[in-house]
Design a protein around this motif. Structure first.
Motif, PDB file in Angstrom:
ATOM      1  N   SER A 131       0.843  -1.200   0.000  1.00  0.00           N
ATOM      2  CA  SER A 131       0.000   0.000   0.000  1.00  0.00           C
ATOM      3  C   SER A 131       0.878   1.249   0.000  1.00  0.00           C
ATOM      4  O   SER A 131       0.576   2.225  -0.693  1.00  0.00           O
ATOM      5  N   ALA A 132       1.937   1.203   0.788  1.00  0.00           N
ATOM      6  CA  ALA A 132       2.832   2.363   0.835  1.00  0.00           C
ATOM      7  C   ALA A 132       3.504   2.567  -0.525  1.00  0.00           C
ATOM      8  O   ALA A 132       3.709   3.699  -0.968  1.00  0.00           O
ATOM      9  N   GLY A 175      14.043   8.562  11.388  1.00  0.00           N
ATOM     10  CA  GLY A 175      13.945   7.942  10.062  1.00  0.00           C
ATOM     11  C   GLY A 175      13.168   6.637  10.106  1.00  0.00           C
ATOM     12  O   GLY A 175      12.255   6.414   9.312  1.00  0.00           O
ATOM     13  N   ASN A 176      13.514   5.789  11.072  1.00  0.00           N
ATOM     14  CA  ASN A 176      12.795   4.514  11.165  1.00  0.00           C
ATOM     15  C   ASN A 176      11.321   4.733  11.469  1.00  0.00           C
ATOM     16  O   ASN A 176      10.467   4.010  10.967  1.00  0.00           O
ATOM     17  N   PHE A 177      11.063   5.748  12.274  1.00  0.00           N
ATOM     18  CA  PHE A 177       9.655   6.035  12.558  1.00  0.00           C
ATOM     19  C   PHE A 177       8.930   6.496  11.289  1.00  0.00           C
ATOM     20  O   PHE A 177       7.794   6.077  11.023  1.00  0.00           O
ATOM     21  N   ILE A 178       9.599   7.335  10.520  1.00  0.00           N
ATOM     22  CA  ILE A 178       8.968   7.842   9.294  1.00  0.00           C
ATOM     23  C   ILE A 178       8.621   6.682   8.355  1.00  0.00           C
ATOM     24  O   ILE A 178       7.523   6.622   7.785  1.00  0.00           O
ATOM     25  N   PHE A 179       9.550   5.733   8.208  1.00  0.00           N
ATOM     26  CA  PHE A 179       9.281   4.590   7.322  1.00  0.00           C
ATOM     27  C   PHE A 179       8.084   3.780   7.845  1.00  0.00           C
ATOM     28  O   PHE A 179       7.243   3.328   7.073  1.00  0.00           O
ATOM     29  N   THR A 180       8.018   3.608   9.155  1.00  0.00           N
ATOM     30  CA  THR A 180       6.890   2.878   9.737  1.00  0.00           C
ATOM     31  C   THR A 180       5.593   3.647   9.514  1.00  0.00           C
ATOM     32  O   THR A 180       4.557   3.085   9.149  1.00  0.00           O
ATOM     33  N   ILE A 190       4.915   5.716   7.189  1.00  0.00           N
ATOM     34  CA  ILE A 190       4.521   5.665   5.781  1.00  0.00           C
ATOM     35  C   ILE A 190       3.729   4.385   5.507  1.00  0.00           C
ATOM     36  O   ILE A 190       2.722   4.394   4.789  1.00  0.00           O
ATOM     37  N   CYS A 191       4.159   3.283   6.102  1.00  0.00           N
ATOM     38  CA  CYS A 191       3.420   2.023   5.937  1.00  0.00           C
ATOM     39  C   CYS A 191       2.018   2.152   6.531  1.00  0.00           C
ATOM     40  O   CYS A 191       1.040   1.703   5.925  1.00  0.00           O
ATOM     41  N   LYS A 242      -2.592  -0.665  12.791  1.00  0.00           N
ATOM     42  CA  LYS A 242      -1.865  -0.964  14.043  1.00  0.00           C
ATOM     43  C   LYS A 242      -0.756  -2.007  13.833  1.00  0.00           C
ATOM     44  O   LYS A 242       0.264  -1.976  14.497  1.00  0.00           O
ATOM     45  N   TYR A 243      -0.979  -2.902  12.876  1.00  0.00           N
ATOM     46  CA  TYR A 243       0.039  -3.938  12.650  1.00  0.00           C
ATOM     47  C   TYR A 243       1.307  -3.350  12.025  1.00  0.00           C
ATOM     48  O   TYR A 243       2.389  -3.910  12.180  1.00  0.00           O
ATOM     49  N   THR A 244       1.147  -2.264  11.310  1.00  0.00           N
ATOM     50  CA  THR A 244       2.327  -1.675  10.669  1.00  0.00           C
ATOM     51  C   THR A 244       3.280  -1.066  11.701  1.00  0.00           C
ATOM     52  O   THR A 244       4.437  -0.804  11.389  1.00  0.00           O
ATOM     53  N   LEU A 245       2.767  -0.844  12.901  1.00  0.00           N
ATOM     54  CA  LEU A 245       3.635  -0.225  13.913  1.00  0.00           C
ATOM     55  C   LEU A 245       4.765  -1.162  14.343  1.00  0.00           C
ATOM     56  O   LEU A 245       5.749  -0.709  14.918  1.00  0.00           O
TER      57      LEU A 245
END
Lengths: 513, 473
Positions: free
Chosen positions: B244-245, B409-414, B416-417, B431-434
């Protein structure tokens, strides 16, 4: 294709404008050399410590909720890459000037959607050239980023409540996180934002959607908070170190209650908040009523959030939060939101429609009124006490004179963030900043030296430094292992008691020998 | 009965024969090999003579790279939220299309060892809202795939459907079969689907309307891909978040920026004439779609995102997921190596903007997956053992930047998902993407596997196993 070129041109023009404003303001700072605030001095020092990759730099950036990390991080690039040496506080001053220019652009951009470019420029000038704001910006205090982010956050929440757009939602989410990284004072506003997101996220049957909206809107801010705790655990040894000062506030309130003085009354707080907070609250309330009557949801939310932010400032002041200018700070950061709310026309679906003369004049009039109030506020006695008065060189010099007269090998620990500002003008190796003071560790690490501890009077932000909640009443009563030496203005010097040493060993073991 | 089609005159390796410099038939040129040997030697020598400064410089470069990747992805996502990021054909525009005016539309479906998916595929393609007499559907079956050929023979194929048998030859890849399908296509437009695909019924009509609304230079439309089994297990949930991202955020962002689009595996719609001029797909590239996406731009064409979805099956089992991802990432390496044979020519062909997009989307993606384990390890060592010497590896500003990258950065990628799932209206998956960073471990494992396989077995096509989750969510 043409529209893309136009977009690129517009972006280029905005960038050029921002650069021009920022450079002009930075040039003014360099030319007129205004005195930096204590906060600017401390932040510059922290930025330098981070560049030097010291433990104290890492402690300073995460160790207190009252010294949020983001403003410091933004100072690091300039501190790291500016060729040559800058006067203390200059990095902060220039950074704030650049951020102030950004805030101007954001406000002007927002207003120009509804009022046209010329009116937007005028209203922005009247709002942002507010002397209260300018004074803070020129002194390098952290205000401009909070101001811009508050505007972006409230506007995004307003748009979200109106149209439920994805872009508004993520803007609100990320702006909330940035705001929390800028100032803990944003917490009440963020709670209100959370409330609005929850209530507008969908009907009760859309459980998953509501859950997703809340996650996207609030997770960034919650992440910042948990990250702050994690870094505290890694750097300070306790995940809750950064909120340790809250205990001293609670103790302060309790003491007042015990002494019979009690927390300040709401009326008292309102009166002492000054006319700016009063005027801000009133205009925000009127703006909210006006927008509600016109069914302009974005404007109404914007004004409501601004009003509630000012009100939260008053309540914080009531709860004796030490920063005496909290209410004014929160009012100032909410001002652009009120102005933008007023500037929105009656029909939100048609922003390009011609607006009535009264709609044009109201925000101009309001901005002018606030300008006048702000001018008056600048000369308000309470505000004037906040003017930066760097007394650092005399204090450090006097302290050094004092300790060197007593000992050949003195070392003075200067406690807290207040100490960072104090030593900004001194490069003496005998003054050592500490943000997490520990008597035993100091004795072990600096074995053989005569140790002193310099503590600022527990007033304003200095009261929240860790030394005051790690060792309550140390300033007033001392401790079992300290002797009062002397006072230097708001600073009190203690000698740390140590066991006597063999004179020969004393010199040989000294780490600075 | 399968139709016997004469294919002896078709050259499925035309790209390699006419433009060998654009084909992955040679994974690395001699110059590239020399370059990499010299760089590796230089690094080893530097690490031997001055280990600490070398490590510092390496970490500084990596940190700057991570920072730019984060900012780049954020930019893409921001642009994807614009209303003009995709071509959005409205129902009234579809209704306005008259059957008589519609061109013949070729649909090619390469299949191998997938007899069980055949009935459902035929049903899905038959159900597409397009005149039956204007559909030209080719099932591309390998001649030695008796199971699928037999299954096709047992089915009574609807009008407009035919079977094309691909003779056995090297390399045995999907793009080689597609090239044969392309030459035999009768339509003005062509789309490629996988065997398990379920395209939106109005997709062909949307594509026709979209092609007609776009300038001539737009020769390819990429549909969004997503999964019909996202809730099968945690892997499919993560996979859905990632897809989806990618298809709902990042590719539309590229489309909006008029940037080179690395095409996804299926549901690419082409103008047949232009695709033939480009000599079709590279038969040696295991992500021929990504390569073609770049080649389209190099040859002056453009791709756009079309707002319509093709539903696929998400691989739900790790032992099958790993080979699939390995192939994709190996294909990205192949694509990167092919187009970077002459970086100056690539820069001239694509222009500076698209050159940077290419670097970020192919080289950058691979590099980040390869580097991640190293930095996770460094972070872990520091957190667990407080090994202070590590701090010296990060000079002050780089430490600050690295910390921002690690946590921000890692948070941003998460995020985005999560946003991808929200955009796709899979609200319950947000919630699962977290916890998606756990999924990145698998990605890095696949990336290293792909990297090693690129040298050991570059053309090996690890076939994805389908039919593992038959139910739709």
């Amino acid at each position: 294709m043409v529209s893309q070129q136009a977009r690129i041109r517009r972006k280029g023009a905005l960038l050029a404008l921002w650069a021009a404003i920022a450079v002009t303001l930075c040039g003014s700072v360099a030319l007129f050399n205004p005195a930096p605030s204590q906060e600017a001095l401390a932040l510059d020092r922290v930025a330098q410590e981070i560049v030097a990759n010291t433990t104290m730099g890492r402690q300073a950036i995460v160790g207190s909720i009252w010294w949020a990390p983001l403003p410091t991080i933004l100072r690091v690039p300039l501190a790291a890459w500016w060729p040559g040496e800058l006067p203390p506080g200059r990095v902060s001053q220039w950074t704030e000037c650049a951020l102030w220019a950004l805030a101007c652009l954001l406000l002007a951009g927002g207003i120009s959607r509804y009022q046209g470019v010329r009116n937007a420029a005028l209203i922005t000038a009247l709002t942002m050239l507010n002397p209260w704001i300018l004074r803070h910006v020129m002194a390098g205090s952290t205000l401009a980023l909070t101001l811009s982010t508050t505007l972006v956050l409230f506007y995004a929440v307003g748009l979200w409540a109106n149209r439920q757009g994805t872009r508004a939602l993520i803007t609100a989410g990320l702006a909330g996180a940035i705001l929390l990284g800028c100032s803990i004072l944003a917490l009440p506003s963020l709670l209100l934002v959370a409330l609005i997101l929850v209530t507008t996220a969908g009907t009760s049957t859309e459980t998953h959607r509501r859950e997703a909206v809340c996650l996207l809107g609030l997770i960034p801010a919650l992440y910042v908070l948990s990250l702050w705790a994690l870094l505290n655990w890694l750097v300070m040894g306790s995940p809750l170190y950064f909120v340790g000062s809250l205990s001293s506030i609670a103790a302060g309130i309790r003491d007042q209650a015990t002494l019979g003085s009690g927390p300040r009354s709401l009326t008292g707080a309102l009166l002492t908040a000054g006319p700016l907070a009063w005027a801000g609250l009133l205009t925000a309330a009127i703006a909210w009523a006006r927008a509600t009557a016109r069914h302009h949801r974005t404007a109404a939310i914007l004004a409501l959030l601004a009003a509630l932010q000012i009100a939260s400032g008053l309540l914080l002041q009531l709860a004796t939060v030490p920063a005496t200018l909290v209410a004014q700070h929160l009012t100032i950061t909410a001002l652009p939101c009120i102005i933008l709310s007023w500037a929105m026309p009656a029909r939100p679906s048609e922003p390009a429609a011609p607006v009535r003369l009264t709609t044009r004049l109201l925000p101009l009039g309001l901005a002018s009124l606030l300008m006048v109030i702000a001018l008056a506020t600048t000369f308000w006695p309470g505000a004037r006490t906040a003017a930066p008065t760097p007394d650092a060189p005399p204090v450090t010099a006097r302290v050094l004179d004092y300790v060197t007269a007593l000992s050949d090998h003195p070392l003075v620990f200067v406690a807290g963030y207040a100490g960072l500002a104090l030593t900004a003008h001194s490069d003496s190796p005998r003054l050592l900043n500490t943000l997490d003071f520990n008597f035993n560790k100091s004795r072990q690490d600096y074995y053989g030296q005569d140790l002193f501890l310099l503590i600022h009077r527990p007033t304003a932000l200095a009261r929240l430094d860790s030394i005051h909640w790690l060792f309550p009443e140390i300033y007033h009563l001392g401790s079992r292992t300290t002797l009062h030496a002397d006072d230097f203005g708001p600073w009190r010097l203690f000698e740390i008691i140590q066991a006597p040493l063999d004179p020969a060993r004393r010199v040989a073991d000294s780490p600075t020998h | 009965m399968p139709s016997e089609t004469p294919i002896c005159d078709i050259d499925p390796l035309a790209l390699e024969h006419q433009h060998p410099e654009m084909s992955a038939s040679v994974p690395m040129t001699r110059t590239q090999k020399l370059f990499f040997i010299l760089v590796s030697l230089g690094l080893v020598l530097a690490a031997w003579r001055a280990p600490w400064p070398t490590a510092k410089a390496f970490i500084m470069i990596c940190t700057l790279f991570y920072t730019s990747l984060v900012l780049y992805k954020l930019r893409l996502v921001w642009h994807s939220l614009s209303s003009t990021a995709e071509i959005d054909i409205q129902p009234d525009e579809i209704a306005a299309l008259k059957d008589d005016d519609l061109p013949i539309y070729s649909v090619i479906v390469p299949m191998y060892m997938e007899p069980e998916t055949l009935p459902r595929l035929v049903k899905a393609l038959e159900a597409m809202d397009y005149p039956a007499d204007k559909k030209d559907v080719q099932l591309l079956l390998e001649a030695d795939d008796e199971a699928t050929v037999g299954a096709a023979a047992k089915l009574s194929l609807p009008p407009g459907f035919r079977v094309t048998l691909i003779p056995e030859s090297f390399p045995r890849t999907k793009p080689k079969a597609c090239n044969i399908g392309l030459e035999l296509a009768k339509g003005e437009f062509l789309v490629i689907y996988d065997a398990e695909d379920r395209p939106d019924p109005d997709q062909l009509k949307k594509a026709v309307a979209a092609f007609r609304s776009q300038p001539d230079e737009v020769v390819c439309l990429q549909s969004r891909l997503n999964f019909y089994n996202p809730r099968h297990n945690l892997i499919t949930r993560w996979f859905t978040g990632e897809y989806s991202a990618w298809f709902d955020l990042q590719l539309p962002g590229l489309s909006r920026l008029d940037a080179v689009i690395p095409l996804g595996g299926t549901s690419n719609h082409f103008i047949v004439k232009n695709l033939r001029e480009m000599l079709g797909w590279d038969a040696y590239n295991v992500t021929e779609d990504c390569d073609l996406g770049v080649r389209i731009y190099r040859m002056g064409g453009k791709s756009r995102m079309l707002k319509t979805t093709t539903w696929e099956e998400a691989c739900s089992v790790v032992p099958f997921w790993i080979p699939q991802r390995t192939r994709w990432l190996k294909g990205y390496i192949q694509t990167y190596m092919v187009h970077m044979r002459n970086p100056f020519r690539l820069l001239r062909d694509l222009g500076p903007g698209n050159f940077m997009h290419f670097q970020m989307l192919t080289g950058g993606v691979i590099l980040s997956f390869l580097l991640n384990p190293l930095f996770w390890l460094l972070a872990l060592v520091w957190v667990v053992f407080r090994y202070e010497a590590l701090v010296d590896l990060f000079p002050g500003p780089i430490f600050a930047l690295g910390t921002v990258c690690l946590f921000g950065g890692n948070f941003i990628f998460t995020y985005i998902c999560a946003l991808g799932c929200y955009r796709r209206e899979r609200y319950d998956l947000v919630k699962y993407t977290l916890i998606t960073p756990l999924y990145w471990v698998l990605m890095s494992y696949a990336a290293w596997r792909a990297f090693l396989q690129f040298f050991s077995n570059p053309f090996y096509w690890e076939k994805t196993q389908h039919g593992l989750s038959t139910s739709e969510d």
